[in-house]
Each structure stands twice: as C-alpha cells, then as structure tokens.
Motif scaffolding. Structure first.
Motif, short mmCIF file in Angstrom:
data_model
loop_
_atom_site.label_atom_id
_atom_site.label_comp_id
_atom_site.label_asym_id
_atom_site.label_seq_id
_atom_site.Cartn_x
_atom_site.Cartn_y
_atom_site.Cartn_z
N LEU A 204 0.84 -1.21 0.00
CA LEU A 204 0.00 0.00 0.00
C LEU A 204 0.87 1.25 0.00
N SER A 205 1.89 1.24 0.82
CA SER A 205 2.81 2.37 0.88
C SER A 205 3.44 2.65 -0.48
N TYR A 206 3.81 1.59 -1.17
CA TYR A 206 4.36 1.75 -2.52
C TYR A 206 3.33 2.36 -3.47
N LEU A 207 2.12 1.80 -3.41
CA LEU A 207 1.10 2.17 -4.40
C LEU A 207 0.59 3.59 -4.23
N ILE A 208 0.53 4.08 -2.99
CA ILE A 208 0.08 5.48 -2.86
C ILE A 208 1.16 6.44 -3.30
N GLY A 209 2.39 5.95 -3.45
CA GLY A 209 3.44 6.72 -4.10
C GLY A 209 4.03 7.81 -3.25
N ALA A 210 4.91 8.57 -3.87
CA ALA A 210 5.59 9.65 -3.16
C ALA A 210 4.65 10.85 -3.05
N PHE A 211 5.09 11.87 -2.38
CA PHE A 211 4.20 13.01 -2.12
C PHE A 211 4.28 14.09 -3.19
N ILE B 74 15.55 -0.61 -1.35
CA ILE B 74 14.20 -1.15 -1.43
C ILE B 74 13.27 -0.43 -0.46
N ARG B 75 13.80 -0.05 0.69
CA ARG B 75 12.99 0.78 1.59
C ARG B 75 12.60 2.09 0.93
N GLU B 76 13.52 2.67 0.17
CA GLU B 76 13.23 3.91 -0.55
C GLU B 76 12.12 3.68 -1.58
N ILE B 77 12.29 2.60 -2.34
CA ILE B 77 11.32 2.29 -3.40
C ILE B 77 9.92 2.16 -2.81
N LEU B 78 9.84 1.56 -1.63
CA LEU B 78 8.54 1.37 -0.96
C LEU B 78 8.10 2.61 -0.17
N HIS B 79 8.93 3.65 -0.18
CA HIS B 79 8.66 4.88 0.58
C HIS B 79 8.54 4.63 2.07
N LEU B 80 9.24 3.63 2.57
CA LEU B 80 9.11 3.32 3.99
C LEU B 80 9.74 4.38 4.89
N ASN B 81 10.62 5.16 4.32
CA ASN B 81 11.29 6.19 5.13
C ASN B 81 10.51 7.51 5.15
N GLN B 82 9.50 7.60 4.27
CA GLN B 82 8.68 8.81 4.28
C GLN B 82 7.47 8.60 5.17
N GLN B 83 7.47 9.24 6.32
CA GLN B 83 6.36 9.00 7.24
C GLN B 83 5.04 9.54 6.73
N LYS B 84 4.04 8.69 6.76
CA LYS B 84 2.69 9.06 6.33
C LYS B 84 1.78 8.99 7.55
N GLU B 85 0.82 9.88 7.62
CA GLU B 85 -0.13 9.87 8.74
C GLU B 85 -1.27 8.91 8.45
N HIS B 168 -13.25 12.59 1.43
CA HIS B 168 -12.46 13.53 2.20
C HIS B 168 -10.96 13.35 1.98
N GLY B 169 -10.62 12.79 0.83
CA GLY B 169 -9.24 12.88 0.37
C GLY B 169 -8.25 11.84 0.85
N ILE B 170 -8.73 10.68 1.29
CA ILE B 170 -7.79 9.64 1.71
C ILE B 170 -7.03 9.13 0.47
N ARG B 171 -5.78 8.68 0.68
CA ARG B 171 -5.00 8.20 -0.47
C ARG B 171 -4.97 6.67 -0.51
N GLY B 172 -5.04 6.05 0.66
CA GLY B 172 -5.00 4.59 0.69
C GLY B 172 -5.86 4.02 1.79
N ILE B 173 -6.48 2.88 1.53
CA ILE B 173 -7.28 2.20 2.54
C ILE B 173 -6.71 0.80 2.75
N TRP B 174 -6.38 0.51 4.00
CA TRP B 174 -5.91 -0.83 4.35
C TRP B 174 -7.11 -1.55 4.91
N ASN B 175 -7.68 -2.42 4.10
CA ASN B 175 -9.01 -2.95 4.36
C ASN B 175 -8.99 -4.35 4.97
N PHE B 176 -9.48 -4.46 6.20
CA PHE B 176 -9.59 -5.76 6.86
C PHE B 176 -11.01 -6.31 6.84
N THR B 177 -11.93 -5.59 6.26
CA THR B 177 -13.31 -6.10 6.20
C THR B 177 -13.43 -7.03 5.00
#
Lengths: 211, 211
Positions: A204-211, B74-85, B168-177
């Motif tokens: 998901l983090s990958y797919l929503i992409g950079a900012f 690979i962490r960069e590619i996945l944007h893992l270092n960019q904190q998202k709220e 309301h502008g969400i970019r990603g949904i992590w869906n457990f339903t």
DNA sequence: TAGATTGTTAATCGATTAACAATC
DNA sequence: TAGATTGTTAATCGATTAACAATC
C-alpha cells in the motif's frame, strides 16, 4: 471437466466467486451470465468461463449460471462443507480477535482448542474455545485428528512451533506471523498460507506513491 | 533504470526482498549474489536480477549486491522512510490487536488517531493512540493531512465509511473487512489494499484437499 | 424459431527463465 | 589476470482474451 493442475491464479479467485455468489443469492438473484458476473467482479466473461471450466460444466447456453447451484459447486470445490478440525496457537490480541470474531465455520473449520504459554490464560475459555497449555501441544496433536493450525504467536516462536506441528502431522498452517515458512523441506505436503500484514501495508505504501 | 509500469507481481515481491535483506543484515551478512538470495527466497537468480533492474542498477559484476545498500534502496522504493499519517477506524478486537502489536512505523505509517462509535471506547487511549468519536471523522479528515485509513470495523459499515474516506481525500485504505471495494468509480486514484482473512483460509482449505 | 450464452480452441499478451557479453 | 556475477536481450512458458461453433 479437466482436472489437470489448477493454477494459483485460478485458486485465489475461487473465494471471490464464492463471496460474490453468496451476495447475489442473498439479493435473490437466481441466474447470472458470465459477462454480468464479470462486470460485478472486475473480470472478463472469458476469464470466468475459463476459470469455471477447470472444474466442470456449470452453465447452460442461452441461460447462464444458476446462482445457487454455482455457489454450492464452488463451496464443494473449496471443501467448505467438509468440516476440518483446527487449533489456534497464541492467544494474544490477534488470536483473541480471531477467536471472538472470525467465522471459522464459514470456511469449513471447527476450532477444537487454543494454546498459549501464559498461566493466566491457560484454562480460560474464549468464545467457547478452551485455552490449553502449549507445553501439551505435541501430545494433543498425537491424540486428536487436527488438520489446520492457526499461528498467531510471536514471530520468534513461529519456526520452532511450525516444525513441531509438521512433525506431528498437521496438514495446513494458517500463518499470521511475519516468518516465511520456506520451501518444502522434508514435509513438502504441508500447506502454509500466510497473511503477512506488514508486506500488505508496504505494498500500500508503494502504491500510494511519493508526495 | 527503466521506470515504465511495474507489474503487480514485482511489487508484491518487494516487501519480501525487504524482509529477507533485513534478516541477512541482522545476521551480519555484507554481500549476497542473486543466486544465493534466490535460494533463500525460493526464486531464480534471473528473476531477482530482472526484478531489481526495474528500479536501477544496484549490483556489481563479480561481487553481487551489498546487503545494507540494497535493503535501503528497497525501503526507498517502498517509501518506507517517508512518514505518512494514518488513522484506524473500528477499535474492536482486531483494531485493538493492531494498535497494540503491529509496528506501523516499520511500514512508514504514524497513527494519528483511532475512531469508534462506542461511548465506552471514545476518549480512551490504546498504546498511545487516542480513540475519537467516529461522528467527527469527516471533520477530522478535513483538518488533518491523513494518507492512510485502516479499516477494522464491521463489514456493514465498510461501504459507507469507505465512501466518506474517499470523499475527504484519503489516499490509501488498508481494508480488513470482507467487503471488496470494487473498480475505481469516481476516485480511481485511491488505493485499496485488502486482507481478506476468509479468502485466505478458504484457499488453505482448497489446498489441503479432500480427505 | 431467434437470441443469448455457454465451453473450448486459437491468438495475444505478459511474466519467468535462459543465455551471454560486459566488467568488477 | 581469471573467476564471478551483473544487467539485459532473447526464448520460453503460462495466463488472459478473443472468437466461434454448439445448443439451450
């Protein structure tokens, strides 16, 4: 009906067919064509006919598929009507959440027991399932015919517990830990199905992409 | 480095690379060849080189790949270092299990708040995350820059809540339903990543086969 | 009957594997 | 230098889509 080797892609779509057909049935829809079902599911009509033809001939020219019949056929294919005994290992927050809320019966599983190491947890009951001492796991497996183990314990115990389960004849492991049970080894017939939460969130983090 | 369109198959392997490289790093391994990594992960050397070449040239002839460097790439590619709220919606057993045990930070997510409808839950705090009244969700989203919503509420509220989140502008949904958020509609740019527990267990039921 | 829709065969598309020149 | 191993191009394999005769 050809019963060769069903591809993984097809297998992973079966539960989706199941869900969508169940919904149609609830809505009172009696029949559906491959193209209508395709629209609903985001697949092509061709793919649906191709998928289903792996298992039999369930449709009728000029009519389509009977929703109820097809639903039951797919449940059969998935063996959802054959009850299998299961145990859950690790009654932490996630294990407890599954015990309380997840409808195991809808997937053909009856939970016979749960296991944990915490003394305050052992002997309690969660949603009708008794929590036993994990120290007795091996003996329990020898004494009961258990098909499936649900692994909801801390990752550091996963490898060891997995080995024990396999040694004592488990057929499938539903793995919620971050451990990858790698390539077959001795017991290539044991099936491991993993839900890697963090892998999923990282995609998901990958797919929503950079900012 | 070609930046065309990365296939889904490749994307889903990225978190696995990440996990395996992290493990190697912990073990103190400094460099690894595509064939050694392939053995470890159950992939061919060719596939690994092909996968990585989608994003750049990270290796060196005659040497292989530096574990630490590749891991960071690979962490960069996945944007893992960019904190998202992120926010979590539905503080039931599963939501609570995630709040308590899941390492959101490891996937680049900071949980800003949780939401529920139950009065006895609103105002409490779970593992440092405040539980707010779900009635205020729309306003909250307007006032804060939230990228990701974790959906752990009962299936019957999923559709409606999903719509609200998208509006309301969400970019990603992590869906457990168990709800399938189908085909794009108006907001095709919103990414939905679903973990369908029952689909997964039913695949396991299929794979262990009949008795 | 005419229209609709299947199951299946053939065509296309995409992903994985193999091969190899380049080079550290 | 010689051996190892990359990145990439070509070959193969598998999955999806299209086409259509069969038939309800």
């Amino acid at each position: 009906m050809k019963r060769d080797k069903i591809s993984n892609a097809v297998i992973r779509r079966l539960p989706r067919y199941c869900r969508h057909l169940a919904a149609l049935r609830r809505e009172g829809v009696e029949r559906i064509s491959s193209s209508a079902l395709g629209d609903k599911m985001g697949l092509t009509a061709s793919q649906i006919r191709q998928d289903l033809s792996c298992f039999g001939e369930f449709g009728q020219q000029g009519y389509g598929y009977n929703v109820g019949t097809l639903y039951q056929e797919i449940r059969e294919i998935l063996h959802l009507n054959q009850q299998k005994e299961g145990i859950l290992i690790g009654v932490g927050n996630l294990g407890r959440a599954l015990l309380r809320n997840f409808r195991f019966a809808d997937s053909g599983i009856h939970l016979a027991a749960a296991f944990d190491v915490a003394p305050e947890c052992i002997g309690t009951e969660v949603n009708g399932v008794e929590v036993l001492d994990a120290a007795g796991l091996a003996n329990y497996l020898d004494d009961h015919d258990i098909s499936v183990a649900v692994l909801t314990l801390p990752a550091r115990f996963a490898e060891e517990t997995g080995r024990l389960l396999i040694e004592h004849g488990i057929r499938g492991i539903w793995n919620f830990t971050s451990v990858d049970f790698e390539a077959g080894e001795d017991h290539a017939d044991v099936v491991v199905e993993s839900l890697h939460f963090s892998d999923s969130l990282r995609v998901l983090s990958y797919l929503i992409g950079a900012f």
